[in-house]
Motif scaffolding. Structure first.
Motif, PDB file in Angstrom:
ATOM      1  N   TRP A  74       6.756   3.799  13.469  1.00 26.77           N
ATOM      2  CA  TRP A  74       6.656   2.349  13.601  1.00 26.77           C
ATOM      3  C   TRP A  74       6.386   1.669  12.269  1.00 26.77           C
ATOM      4  N   PHE A  75       5.464   2.228  11.485  1.00 29.45           N
ATOM      5  CA  PHE A  75       5.030   1.551  10.264  1.00 29.45           C
ATOM      6  C   PHE A  75       5.718   2.029   8.988  1.00 29.45           C
ATOM      7  N   HIS A  76       6.122   3.256   8.920  1.00 29.28           N
ATOM      8  CA  HIS A  76       6.614   3.792   7.656  1.00 29.28           C
ATOM      9  C   HIS A  76       8.129   3.777   7.525  1.00 29.28           C
ATOM     10  N   GLN A  77       8.834   3.687   8.614  1.00 28.32           N
ATOM     11  CA  GLN A  77      10.296   3.696   8.527  1.00 28.32           C
ATOM     12  C   GLN A  77      10.795   2.258   8.471  1.00 28.32           C
ATOM     13  N   SER A  78      11.314   1.877   7.324  1.00 26.06           N
ATOM     14  CA  SER A  78      11.740   0.510   7.092  1.00 26.06           C
ATOM     15  C   SER A  78      12.999   0.508   6.244  1.00 26.06           C
ATOM     16  N   CYS A  79      13.757  -0.557   6.357  1.00 26.85           N
ATOM     17  CA  CYS A  79      14.979  -0.677   5.559  1.00 26.85           C
ATOM     18  C   CYS A  79      14.696  -1.370   4.224  1.00 26.85           C
ATOM     19  N   THR A  80      13.446  -1.639   3.952  1.00 27.98           N
ATOM     20  CA  THR A  80      13.069  -2.300   2.709  1.00 27.98           C
ATOM     21  C   THR A  80      11.834  -1.621   2.123  1.00 27.98           C
ATOM     22  N   GLU A  81      11.458  -2.016   0.927  1.00 28.72           N
ATOM     23  CA  GLU A  81      10.257  -1.464   0.308  1.00 28.72           C
ATOM     24  C   GLU A  81       9.026  -1.957   1.073  1.00 28.72           C
ATOM     25  N   SER A  82       8.158  -1.041   1.407  1.00 32.78           N
ATOM     26  CA  SER A  82       6.932  -1.389   2.123  1.00 32.78           C
ATOM     27  C   SER A  82       5.742  -0.848   1.351  1.00 32.78           C
ATOM     28  N   LYS A  83       4.633  -1.557   1.441  1.00 31.52           N
ATOM     29  CA  LYS A  83       3.388  -1.149   0.793  1.00 31.52           C
ATOM     30  C   LYS A  83       2.239  -1.397   1.750  1.00 31.52           C
ATOM     31  N   GLU A  84       1.100  -0.821   1.398  1.00 38.81           N
ATOM     32  CA  GLU A  84      -0.110  -1.091   2.163  1.00 38.81           C
ATOM     33  C   GLU A  84      -1.197  -1.588   1.232  1.00 38.81           C
ATOM     34  N   PHE A  85      -2.003  -2.485   1.739  1.00 38.46           N
ATOM     35  CA  PHE A  85      -3.194  -2.951   1.052  1.00 38.46           C
ATOM     36  C   PHE A  85      -4.360  -2.434   1.891  1.00 38.46           C
ATOM     37  N   ARG A  86      -5.203  -1.620   1.271  1.00 35.61           N
ATOM     38  CA  ARG A  86      -6.339  -1.021   1.953  1.00 35.61           C
ATOM     39  C   ARG A  86      -7.592  -1.836   1.621  1.00 35.61           C
ATOM     40  N   TYR A  87      -8.203  -2.412   2.621  1.00 27.14           N
ATOM     41  CA  TYR A  87      -9.397  -3.237   2.460  1.00 27.14           C
ATOM     42  C   TYR A  87     -10.609  -2.350   2.695  1.00 27.14           C
ATOM     43  N   LYS A  88     -11.509  -2.313   1.691  1.00 29.20           N
ATOM     44  CA  LYS A  88     -12.645  -1.392   1.741  1.00 29.20           C
ATOM     45  C   LYS A  88     -13.939  -2.083   1.350  1.00 29.20           C
ATOM     46  N   ILE A  89     -15.021  -1.556   1.885  1.00 28.70           N
ATOM     47  CA  ILE A  89     -16.355  -1.853   1.383  1.00 28.70           C
ATOM     48  C   ILE A  89     -16.913  -0.503   0.970  1.00 28.70           C
ATOM     49  N   GLY A  90     -17.159  -0.357  -0.313  1.00 23.79           N
ATOM     50  CA  GLY A  90     -17.511   0.960  -0.853  1.00 23.79           C
ATOM     51  C   GLY A  90     -16.337   1.895  -0.627  1.00 23.79           C
ATOM     52  N   ASP A  91     -16.599   3.057  -0.051  1.00 25.56           N
ATOM     53  CA  ASP A  91     -15.522   4.005   0.258  1.00 25.56           C
ATOM     54  C   ASP A  91     -15.001   3.858   1.681  1.00 25.56           C
ATOM     55  N   LYS A  92     -15.564   2.934   2.454  1.00 22.19           N
ATOM     56  CA  LYS A  92     -15.212   2.799   3.871  1.00 22.19           C
ATOM     57  C   LYS A  92     -13.996   1.883   4.036  1.00 22.19           C
ATOM     58  N   LEU A  93     -12.966   2.427   4.673  1.00 24.93           N
ATOM     59  CA  LEU A  93     -11.781   1.639   5.015  1.00 24.93           C
ATOM     60  C   LEU A  93     -12.136   0.733   6.187  1.00 24.93           C
ATOM     61  N   ILE A  94     -12.018  -0.597   5.973  1.00 24.15           N
ATOM     62  CA  ILE A  94     -12.354  -1.543   7.042  1.00 24.15           C
ATOM     63  C   ILE A  94     -11.121  -2.315   7.522  1.00 24.15           C
ATOM     64  N   GLY A  95     -10.016  -2.207   6.816  1.00 25.91           N
ATOM     65  CA  GLY A  95      -8.797  -2.893   7.237  1.00 25.91           C
ATOM     66  C   GLY A  95      -7.604  -2.382   6.470  1.00 25.91           C
ATOM     67  N   LEU A  96      -6.431  -2.537   7.066  1.00 27.26           N
ATOM     68  CA  LEU A  96      -5.204  -2.095   6.413  1.00 27.26           C
ATOM     69  C   LEU A  96      -4.071  -3.067   6.741  1.00 27.26           C
ATOM     70  N   SER A  97      -3.414  -3.511   5.691  1.00 25.75           N
ATOM     71  CA  SER A  97      -2.293  -4.432   5.829  1.00 25.75           C
ATOM     72  C   SER A  97      -1.021  -3.702   5.429  1.00 25.75           C
TER      73      SER A  97
END
Length: 165
Positions: A74-97
């Motif tokens: 669903w998220f990784h197969q795309s017909c265009t360039e895709s990236k992720e922005f990982r939102y963190k507090i310290g080392d803890k992942l709290i969100g992902l775009s």
């Protein structure tokens, strides 16, 4: 849908966007958030966070967790360039775009977050961060996808409703 006009496509012109007073407050609340930008990368931690978000926000119709293969499909197969922005507090992942990139525009594919950090308005925070990121790079439009007024899960998008040229 042929007879329905509930969905409104939203786009924001990055160069002219200026956060409102309440949006500036959200940015200040997220002062401790660090953002890592990079290529899409599957981890079990991201899948767990996605499934937790889906369950706790009432987004699962079946109650079943997404599998690794479904997540990648669903998220990784795309017909265009895709990236992720990982939102963190310290080392803890709290969100992902997850974002799709065009020559001058970015389209938000999906954002999910740890609901324990809901007080930080992470959906809005991520949009504000990504718009500022685009502005620094002279990119044009940020596509937020569809807004449906009666959908409580999309209500945060109402803060960005205005028509850009």
């Amino acid at each position: 849908c042929p007879r329905c006009s509930a969905c409104e496509p939203l786009r924001i012109k990055a160069s002219t966007f200026a956060p409102s007073r309440s949006q500036k407050k959200i940015l200040r609340k997220g002062n401790d958030i660090y953002v890592e930008e990079g290529n899409l990368r599957y981890t079990h931690q991201k899948l767990q966070l996605f499934n937790q978000h889906k369950k706790e926000r009432g987004l699962s119709k079946t109650g079943q967790n997404m599998t690794m293969n479904a997540y990648i499909g669903w998220f990784h197969q795309s017909c265009t360039e895709s990236k992720e922005f990982r939102y963190k507090i310290g080392d803890k992942l709290i969100g992902l775009s997850i974002l799709d990139f065009g020559a001058q525009d970015i389209s938000s594919v999906y954002f999910y977050f740890d609901t324990a950090y809901s007080h930080l308005s992470l959906g809005t925070f991520s949009i504000l961060y990504e718009l500022a990121w685009m502005k620094k790079r002279n990119l044009r439009y940020y596509y937020l996808g569809q807004y449906v007024a009666r959908c409580k899960h999309l209500s945060y998008k109402s803060l960005f409703i205005f028509k850009s040229d």
